[in-house]
Design a protein around this motif. Structure first.
Motif, PDB file in Angstrom:
ATOM      1  N   PHE A  73      47.010  30.637  33.474  1.00  0.00           N
ATOM      2  CA  PHE A  73      48.039  31.612  33.836  1.00  0.00           C
ATOM      3  C   PHE A  73      48.078  32.762  32.833  1.00  0.00           C
ATOM      4  O   PHE A  73      48.563  33.849  33.145  1.00  0.00           O
ATOM      5  CB  PHE A  73      49.409  30.934  33.931  1.00  0.00           C
ATOM      6  CG  PHE A  73      49.487  29.911  35.014  1.00  0.00           C
ATOM      7  CD1 PHE A  73      49.249  30.257  36.335  1.00  0.00           C
ATOM      8  CD2 PHE A  73      49.794  28.589  34.727  1.00  0.00           C
ATOM      9  CE1 PHE A  73      49.321  29.303  37.353  1.00  0.00           C
ATOM     10  CE2 PHE A  73      49.864  27.633  35.731  1.00  0.00           C
ATOM     11  CZ  PHE A  73      49.626  27.986  37.043  1.00  0.00           C
ATOM     12  N   ASP A  74      47.542  32.535  31.633  1.00  0.00           N
ATOM     13  CA  ASP A  74      47.503  33.575  30.611  1.00  0.00           C
ATOM     14  C   ASP A  74      46.200  34.374  30.625  1.00  0.00           C
ATOM     15  O   ASP A  74      46.018  35.277  29.804  1.00  0.00           O
ATOM     16  CB  ASP A  74      47.685  32.951  29.221  1.00  0.00           C
ATOM     17  CG  ASP A  74      49.064  32.338  29.034  1.00  0.00           C
ATOM     18  OD1 ASP A  74      50.033  32.901  29.595  1.00  0.00           O
ATOM     19  OD2 ASP A  74      49.172  31.300  28.360  1.00  0.00           O
ATOM     20  N   SER A  75      45.293  34.047  31.553  1.00  0.00           N
ATOM     21  CA  SER A  75      44.041  34.809  31.647  1.00  0.00           C
ATOM     22  C   SER A  75      44.338  36.272  31.935  1.00  0.00           C
ATOM     23  O   SER A  75      45.193  36.603  32.766  1.00  0.00           O
ATOM     24  CB  SER A  75      43.165  34.252  32.769  1.00  0.00           C
ATOM     25  OG  SER A  75      42.747  32.939  32.497  1.00  0.00           O
ATOM     26  N   LYS A  76      43.641  37.156  31.246  1.00  0.00           N
ATOM     27  CA  LYS A  76      43.835  38.594  31.424  1.00  0.00           C
ATOM     28  C   LYS A  76      43.075  39.068  32.672  1.00  0.00           C
ATOM     29  O   LYS A  76      41.977  38.604  32.978  1.00  0.00           O
ATOM     30  CB  LYS A  76      43.320  39.358  30.215  1.00  0.00           C
ATOM     31  CG  LYS A  76      44.008  38.996  28.879  1.00  0.00           C
ATOM     32  CD  LYS A  76      45.389  39.594  28.795  1.00  0.00           C
ATOM     33  CE  LYS A  76      45.893  39.693  27.358  1.00  0.00           C
ATOM     34  NZ  LYS A  76      45.861  38.415  26.621  1.00  0.00           N
ATOM     35  N   LEU A  77      43.687  40.026  33.363  1.00  0.00           N
ATOM     36  CA  LEU A  77      43.049  40.614  34.536  1.00  0.00           C
ATOM     37  C   LEU A  77      41.664  41.145  34.184  1.00  0.00           C
ATOM     38  O   LEU A  77      40.699  40.928  34.921  1.00  0.00           O
ATOM     39  CB  LEU A  77      43.927  41.742  35.096  1.00  0.00           C
ATOM     40  CG  LEU A  77      43.307  42.614  36.192  1.00  0.00           C
ATOM     41  CD1 LEU A  77      42.970  41.781  37.420  1.00  0.00           C
ATOM     42  CD2 LEU A  77      44.247  43.757  36.556  1.00  0.00           C
ATOM     43  N   CYS A  80      39.032  38.561  34.241  1.00  0.00           N
ATOM     44  CA  CYS A  80      38.833  37.818  35.488  1.00  0.00           C
ATOM     45  C   CYS A  80      38.053  38.582  36.543  1.00  0.00           C
ATOM     46  O   CYS A  80      37.481  37.972  37.445  1.00  0.00           O
ATOM     47  CB  CYS A  80      40.188  37.421  36.070  1.00  0.00           C
ATOM     48  SG  CYS A  80      41.142  36.285  35.046  1.00  0.00           S
ATOM     49  N   LEU A  81      38.057  39.903  36.453  1.00  0.00           N
ATOM     50  CA  LEU A  81      37.411  40.716  37.479  1.00  0.00           C
ATOM     51  C   LEU A  81      36.472  41.738  36.861  1.00  0.00           C
ATOM     52  O   LEU A  81      36.740  42.272  35.779  1.00  0.00           O
ATOM     53  CB  LEU A  81      38.453  41.446  38.331  1.00  0.00           C
ATOM     54  CG  LEU A  81      39.319  40.594  39.274  1.00  0.00           C
ATOM     55  CD1 LEU A  81      40.300  41.477  40.031  1.00  0.00           C
ATOM     56  CD2 LEU A  81      38.467  39.795  40.240  1.00  0.00           C
ATOM     57  N   ASP A  82      35.402  42.035  37.588  1.00  0.00           N
ATOM     58  CA  ASP A  82      34.415  43.005  37.123  1.00  0.00           C
ATOM     59  C   ASP A  82      34.701  44.426  37.598  1.00  0.00           C
ATOM     60  O   ASP A  82      33.998  45.357  37.219  1.00  0.00           O
ATOM     61  CB  ASP A  82      33.011  42.598  37.611  1.00  0.00           C
ATOM     62  CG  ASP A  82      32.581  41.258  37.041  1.00  0.00           C
ATOM     63  OD1 ASP A  82      33.024  40.936  35.928  1.00  0.00           O
ATOM     64  OD2 ASP A  82      31.814  40.543  37.724  1.00  0.00           O
ATOM     65  N   PHE A  83      35.726  44.589  38.431  1.00  0.00           N
ATOM     66  CA  PHE A  83      36.039  45.921  38.953  1.00  0.00           C
ATOM     67  C   PHE A  83      36.679  46.800  37.873  1.00  0.00           C
ATOM     68  O   PHE A  83      37.263  46.293  36.904  1.00  0.00           O
ATOM     69  CB  PHE A  83      36.977  45.815  40.157  1.00  0.00           C
ATOM     70  CG  PHE A  83      36.394  45.054  41.308  1.00  0.00           C
ATOM     71  CD1 PHE A  83      35.478  45.639  42.162  1.00  0.00           C
ATOM     72  CD2 PHE A  83      36.757  43.725  41.545  1.00  0.00           C
ATOM     73  CE1 PHE A  83      34.928  44.936  43.225  1.00  0.00           C
ATOM     74  CE2 PHE A  83      36.217  43.012  42.605  1.00  0.00           C
ATOM     75  CZ  PHE A  83      35.300  43.618  43.447  1.00  0.00           C
TER      76      PHE A  83
END
Length: 340
Positions: A73-77, A80-83
């Motif tokens: 839940f603490d993972s940063k956006l 998490c995404l390559d966009f």
């Protein structure tokens, strides 16, 4: 459960109502037409669009991936995404996205826009068939407010969560939901269907004009719904979802409780968990967990009342009606509680 008076006061309701207590059905009613042109009536097994009601599915998917330690839940956006999101703050986490506290811009901001159809003037809805197709609508805009500053209902945040599900699971979002939620909950008739290729017994969404004429919503919504809204369910399947969730068939007890925790307060008795609204009573106990959705030609409300073991699903293939029916049902439930 008698909702006859409410139906009488709302003669134009089009949809299906299911109220279930434990394993017993209290109310099961259908009204109106799934297809007006062919005069095909709505029935218990009609599939309806539920708009934002399916944000709960997205939140469950994220919690499953956290439970599997593919995310936290603490993972940063940004992790998490390559966009590319050049104007988004680095501190946005999955928790912020789940609780509508990220501060990112929304592609449909309900505080400043009231006509969902305006979106498709410059961005034709027939081009929106995957989650990444939504990105140009918001990814280069500025932050609306600082991360964590306040609650602001945000559809774009749930698009990002869906993309995170895809990247973490290596499955298309709709495939993930079908395999890990619908199938496990026994929701055999539900799915993310394209508006120009609907399966049998699926209700067309209708927009009624003031002059008495009507049109379908095929040109008012993205062709295929995504992680912020647009799945189709039956009332039976929606009740099965609540039953699977509260019996820990979709998540372990720890993560079910995490999802149903009131993480942020919107109003005095109104809270938001992960993908689910939570309403408390005056004694601070939970009255209901609920989800709702509105789109042109779609009106949906569903709830679980834990103290009464009651599950309710009200689906409509018109722009109005479900909320009024739901309010009448809840009024009877509250009277039962107060009468003890």
């Amino acid at each position: 459960m008698d909702v006859a008076k409410c139906i009488a006061d709302n003669k134009d309701f089009s949809g299906t109502i299911l109220v279930k207590k434990d394993k017993g059905i209290l109310t099961e009613l259908s009204f109106g037409f799934a297809n007006r042109s062919e005069q095909l009536k709505n029935n218990t097994f009609t599939r309806y669009g539920i708009a934002s009601g399916c944000k709960l599915f997205t939140a469950i998917a994220i919690c499953q991936l956290v439970e599997e330690r593919k995310l936290s839940f603490d993972s940063k956006l940004k992790e998490c995404l390559d966009f590319n999101f050049p104007n988004f703050e680095d501190e946005i986490t999955i928790h912020h996205l789940l609780t509508h506290t990220s501060g990112i811009p929304d592609y449909f901001d309900e505080e400043v826009m009231d006509d969902f159809e305006e979106l498709w003037v410059e961005n034709p809805m027939y081009r929106i068939r995957s989650l990444k197709d939504f990105l140009p609508l918001f990814q280069y805009q500025a932050m609306r407010f600082k991360v964590g500053e306040r609650f602001h209902y945000n559809n774009a945040g749930y698009i990002l969560l869906g993309l995170i599900v895809e990247q973490a699971s290596q499955l298309n979002f709709d495939e993930y939901i079908q395999k890990n939620i619908f199938k496990r909950a026994g929701m055999e008739d539900s799915g993310y269907f394209e508006l120009d290729a609907l399966p049998p017994n699926t209700a067309q969404g209708y927009i009624d004009n003031h002059d008495g004429n009507w049109r379908t919503n095929i040109y008012s919504l993205p062709v295929k719904g995504g992680s912020d809204g647009g799945a189709f369910v039956t009332v039976n399947d929606m009740v099965k979802l609540w039953e699977a969730l509260i019996n820990n068939l979709l998540l372990s007890e720890v993560y079910t409780l995490q999802l149903l925790t009131p993480h942020v307060q919107k109003e005095d008795d109104d809270f938001y968990g992960y993908g689910v609204w939570i309403k408390k009573m005056k004694n601070d106990t939970i009255l209901k967990y609920h989800v709702m959705g509105y789109d042109p030609g779609v009106n949906f409300h569903s709830a679980f009342y834990p103290g009464e073991s009651i599950k309710v699903a009200v689906c409509s293939n018109k722009s109005t009606g479900a909320f009024d029916i739901m309010a009448a049902i809840e009024n009877e439930i509250v009277q039962q509680i107060d009468g003890r």
